[in-house]
Design a protein around this motif. Structure first.
Motif, short mmCIF file in Angstrom:
data_model
loop_
_atom_site.label_atom_id
_atom_site.label_comp_id
_atom_site.label_asym_id
_atom_site.label_seq_id
_atom_site.Cartn_x
_atom_site.Cartn_y
_atom_site.Cartn_z
N GLU A 84 52.55 165.08 -33.05
CA GLU A 84 51.11 163.61 -32.97
C GLU A 84 49.28 164.06 -32.12
OE1 GLU A 84 50.87 160.46 -33.91
OE2 GLU A 84 53.03 160.24 -34.53
N LYS A 145 49.33 152.06 -28.18
CA LYS A 145 51.20 152.27 -29.04
C LYS A 145 52.15 151.42 -28.69
CE LYS A 145 53.11 156.27 -30.34
NZ LYS A 145 53.50 158.56 -30.41
N GLU A 256 50.71 158.80 -25.49
CA GLU A 256 51.87 158.76 -26.50
C GLU A 256 53.47 159.00 -26.79
OE1 GLU A 256 51.53 158.94 -29.70
OE2 GLU A 256 49.20 159.82 -30.00
#
Length: 259
Positions: A84, A145, A256
């Motif tokens: 990512e 996210k 993340e």
């Protein structure tokens, strides 16, 4: 700056107005030496990147330098974020190169030709803004996210239930201090090195003016020490750019992957 035989090591950090600019909402928007050297840094960095993006089958040295810098940051992101991390390459690479070039340009001995470099990374207002930019990306990515689950970052896995409120406050405080510490680290490192070099330059100048004896026993050792510290400062310039980019990638990794 010398005054009465004294050299002010802090004068080099003074922001001076080059162009008065214009008034916006009661605030004077001026063009300063800090803004000028930020512009110089952007232009030099743009020229460096442009010269190394020829995409030749057999790359020249310039192209190899650009590719090595890009690969270096890309590998750092892969190591710290995973697959990512590739989408953050443009930002982290730009951040790393901008800080690196700013640090190095501020050390060039251009005063010999009448041009006085300004190291704008020695101002907390600049490094603080860069840190806030990185911190803002972390917050946006984290909430975008993970939503409210992002707050689980502040409760390590396996924390005993009675300790959760206390650990949550400690982790949250530590998280909120990150942009301050990130900007402060770069600011302090660059300021300290430049102050030390200026102090040593004062020893060289004043001892030389005081006579041959003082020049030999004080000026020469100070000058030799200046050369060594200047070499060390070049290393520090690169290390600080790397540390800033590295910590940014680690903070993004938290957003993340919630590690």
């Amino acid at each position: 700056m010398a005054s009465g035989g004294k050299i002010d090591p802090m004068h080099q950090f003074e922001v001076q107005t080059i162009w008065q600019g214009f008034n916006l909402g009661g605030h004077q928007i001026a063009f300063t030496n800090s803004a000028a050297w930020m512009l110089v840094t952007v232009v030099v960095l743009w020229a460096f990147m442009l010269g190394g993006m020829k995409r030749q089958i057999v790359p020249g040295r310039w192209q190899m330098m650009v590719e090595n810098f890009t690969g270096f940051v890309d590998n750092m992101l892969k190591a710290n974020i995973g697959k990512e991390g590739r989408k953050y390459l443009p930002y982290v690479f730009s951040l790393f190169m901008f800080i690196l070039f700013a640090n190095i340009l501020g050390m060039l001995p251009l005063g010999l030709v009448g041009v006085h470099p300004f190291t704008f990374t020695s101002h907390f207002t600049i490094t603080g803004v860069l840190a806030i930019m990185s911190f803002s990306i972390v917050l946006v990515v984290g909430f975008w996210k993970h939503g409210l689950h992002f707050f689980s970052l502040f409760v390590p896995h396996g924390t005993p239930l009675p300790m959760i409120p206390f650990i949550f406050l400690v982790e949250l405080t530590s998280f909120l201090v990150r942009p301050f510490s990130l900007g402060l680290r770069l600011f302090v490192a660059m300021t300290a090195g430049h102050v030390l070099l200026k102090v040593l330059a004062g020893f060289v100048i004043n001892s030389t003016n005081a006579g041959i004896g003082y020049g030999a026993f004080v000026g020469i050792p100070s000058f030799v020490l200046m050369i060594g510290i200047s070499a060390l400062e070049v290393l520090v310039a690169g290390i600080q750019a790397y540390v800033f980019a590295l910590l940014t990638s680690l903070y993004i990794n938290d957003a993340e992957n919630l590690h």
